[in-house]
Write an enzyme that holds these catalytic residues in place. Structure first.
Site, PDB file in Angstrom:
ATOM      1  N   ASP A  46       0.786  -1.136  -0.008  1.00 29.29           N
ATOM      2  CA  ASP A  46       0.124  -0.006   0.062  1.00 29.29           C
ATOM      3  C   ASP A  46       0.792   1.156  -0.138  1.00 29.29           C
ATOM      4  O   ASP A  46       1.933   1.311   0.610  1.00 29.29           O
ATOM      5  CB  ASP A  46      -0.802  -0.173   1.256  1.00 29.29           C
ATOM      6  N   HIS A  47       0.542   2.270  -0.934  1.00 30.76           N
ATOM      7  CA  HIS A  47       1.142   3.430  -0.793  1.00 30.76           C
ATOM      8  C   HIS A  47       2.884   3.455  -0.832  1.00 30.76           C
ATOM      9  O   HIS A  47       3.403   4.267  -0.409  1.00 30.76           O
ATOM     10  CB  HIS A  47       0.785   4.279   0.232  1.00 30.76           C
ATOM     11  N   ASP A  75       2.529   5.246  -5.093  1.00 30.04           N
ATOM     12  CA  ASP A  75       1.777   6.100  -5.116  1.00 30.04           C
ATOM     13  C   ASP A  75       2.791   7.673  -5.273  1.00 30.04           C
ATOM     14  O   ASP A  75       3.549   7.968  -4.429  1.00 30.04           O
ATOM     15  CB  ASP A  75       1.518   6.362  -3.539  1.00 30.04           C
ATOM     16  N   GLU A  98      -2.074   6.353  -8.053  1.00 26.69           N
ATOM     17  CA  GLU A  98      -2.988   7.329  -7.653  1.00 26.69           C
ATOM     18  C   GLU A  98      -2.810   8.512  -8.246  1.00 26.69           C
ATOM     19  O   GLU A  98      -1.738   9.042  -8.502  1.00 26.69           O
ATOM     20  CB  GLU A  98      -2.497   7.605  -6.098  1.00 26.69           C
ATOM     21  N   HIS A 143      -7.893   9.767   4.619  1.00 26.42           N
ATOM     22  CA  HIS A 143      -7.432   8.676   5.480  1.00 26.42           C
ATOM     23  C   HIS A 143      -7.729   9.037   6.933  1.00 26.42           C
ATOM     24  O   HIS A 143      -7.500  10.294   7.390  1.00 26.42           O
ATOM     25  CB  HIS A 143      -6.088   8.513   5.305  1.00 26.42           C
ATOM     26  N   GLY A 181      -9.266   5.535   2.629  1.00 23.64           N
ATOM     27  CA  GLY A 181      -9.982   5.931   3.648  1.00 23.64           C
ATOM     28  C   GLY A 181     -11.220   5.442   3.817  1.00 23.64           C
ATOM     29  O   GLY A 181     -12.304   6.023   3.794  1.00 23.64           O
ATOM     30  N   GLY A 182     -11.454   4.038   3.776  1.00 24.32           N
ATOM     31  CA  GLY A 182     -12.506   3.417   4.034  1.00 24.32           C
ATOM     32  C   GLY A 182     -13.232   3.105   5.320  1.00 24.32           C
ATOM     33  O   GLY A 182     -14.428   2.969   5.465  1.00 24.32           O
ATOM     34  N   THR A 185      -7.814   2.238   9.571  1.00 25.64           N
ATOM     35  CA  THR A 185      -8.025   2.821  10.896  1.00 25.64           C
ATOM     36  C   THR A 185      -9.090   2.086  11.915  1.00 25.64           C
ATOM     37  O   THR A 185      -8.814   1.665  12.900  1.00 25.64           O
ATOM     38  CB  THR A 185      -8.599   4.263  10.764  1.00 25.64           C
TER      39      THR A 185
HETATM   40  P1  13P Z   1      -8.278   4.575   6.649  1.00 30.86           P
HETATM   41  O1  13P Z   1      -7.385   4.459   7.535  1.00 30.86           O
HETATM   42  O2  13P Z   1      -9.449   5.817   6.808  1.00 30.86           O
HETATM   43  O3  13P Z   1      -9.362   3.462   6.588  1.00 30.86           O
HETATM   44  O4  13P Z   1      -7.771   4.429   5.191  1.00 30.86           O
HETATM   45  C1  13P Z   1      -6.802   3.246   4.951  1.00 30.86           C
HETATM   46  C2  13P Z   1      -6.253   3.318   3.569  1.00 30.86           C
HETATM   47  O5  13P Z   1      -6.527   3.898   2.678  1.00 30.86           O
HETATM   48  C3  13P Z   1      -4.750   2.899   3.522  1.00 30.86           C
HETATM   49  O6  13P Z   1      -4.362   3.039   2.286  1.00 30.86           O
END
Ligand code: 13P
Length: 278
Positions: free
Chosen positions: A81-82, A103, A133, A174, A203-204, A227
């Site tokens: 991720d990223h 990213d 992204e 996020h 940012g789910g 999160t």
């Molecule tokens: P959250 O921490 O808001 O769930 O976002 C997770 C995310 O997008 C990781 O790349």
């Protein structure tokens, strides 16, 4: 079974649903997510933040992710991720990642294209798809949100880079939202139409369910959750600490945090429409 990013996203795209992508931080988080995926018969993505790949944690955790994916009866993709630089990308590939995010969204359009295109080429040598992204998804703590992704720049970015899927800024951020977000669903639809490829929602955590469902209808095929997972893990730990009969043995102590992570993963898998899709 361990599958690639392009395979798992392809399944979601063919079936018009979304793959939940869970950021994990230790073996317990991994076990909770995999148990949920098995129970729900759902494909899932397990992903690592780049700091875990840069630091020692990823060295120990990656083999567990690969082993868990091989053992699973459902499709599991191991994703970076990223990824910010080639260091994290090549290290994740070496450790068995089957999906990579590069990213470059904080850089200029040209630099982002250059970095992403190079990563797509390197990853293609080992059959691994890349998430890019465009439009920088920031944090809920940022003073101002960046410019939302436009269909035109997204289409140009996809044309020049050849990414498998694309993360977009459409009102998401996020972290835990201070007030409920308002996703621009029409924009998601327009970006999807302009690019023709699966889209990713970062940012789910904390997006209202009706908005998540509308976003999936509009073309979101991967949704990241980090999160929320951290919060339930902490709640599971606190519930154990509050139990006077708790065991001090660490594996037994960890049972409740694993259960809490599993319950959250079940909820998100169902929300994504991924249940029964394995
Ligand atoms: P959250 O921490 O808001 O769930 O976002 C997770 C995310 O997008 C990781 O790349």
């Amino acid at each position: 079974m361990l599958v690639t990013l392009q395979e798992i996203i392809g399944m979601a795209d063919a079936g018009n649903y979304c793959i939940p992508a869970f950021n994990v931080y230790n073996t317990e988080c991994l076990m909770g997510v995999l148990a949920a995926a098995e129970e729900e018969k759902a494909p899932v993505i397990i992903q690592l933040y780049p700091r875990l790949v840069k630091e020692e944690v990823g060295y120990y955790l990656s083999p567990a992710i690969v082993a868990g994916a091989h053992k699973a009866s459902v499709p599991v993709c191991f994703h970076l991720d990223h990824g910010p630089t080639e260091l994290e990308v090549t290290r994740a590939l070496r450790w068995g990642a089957t999906g990579i995010m590069l990213d470059g969204s904080a850089h200029s359009f040209e630099k982002n294209v250059e970095m992403t295109k190079h990563t797509v080429e390197v990853c293609s040598y080992v059959g691994v798809g890349v998430e890019g992204e465009i439009g920088h998804v920031g944090s809920v703590n940022d003073d101002v949100m960046g410019e939302m992704t436009t269909p035109e720049e997204a289409a140009e970015f996809v044309r020049q880079t050849g990414v498998t899927c694309l993360a977009v800024l459409v009102g998401n951020a996020h972290g835990h939202y201070k007030k409920p977000p308002c996703l621009d669903i029409d924009r998601i639809k327009a970006i999807r139409e302009a690019t023709g490829i699966p889209l990713v929602l970062h940012g789910g955590s904390g997006i209202p369910d009706d908005q998540v469902k509308a976003a999936i209808n509009a073309g979101i095929r991967k949704m990241n959750i980090a999160t929320d997972l951290c919060c339930v893990f902490a709640e599971g730990t606190k519930a154990t600490l509050d139990d006077p009969k708790r065991s001090i043995a660490v594996d037994i102590f960890m049972k409740k945090p694993i259960e809490y992570v599993k319950a959250l993963a079940v909820e998100k898998i169902r929300l994504a429409g991924a249940s029964g899709k394995a």
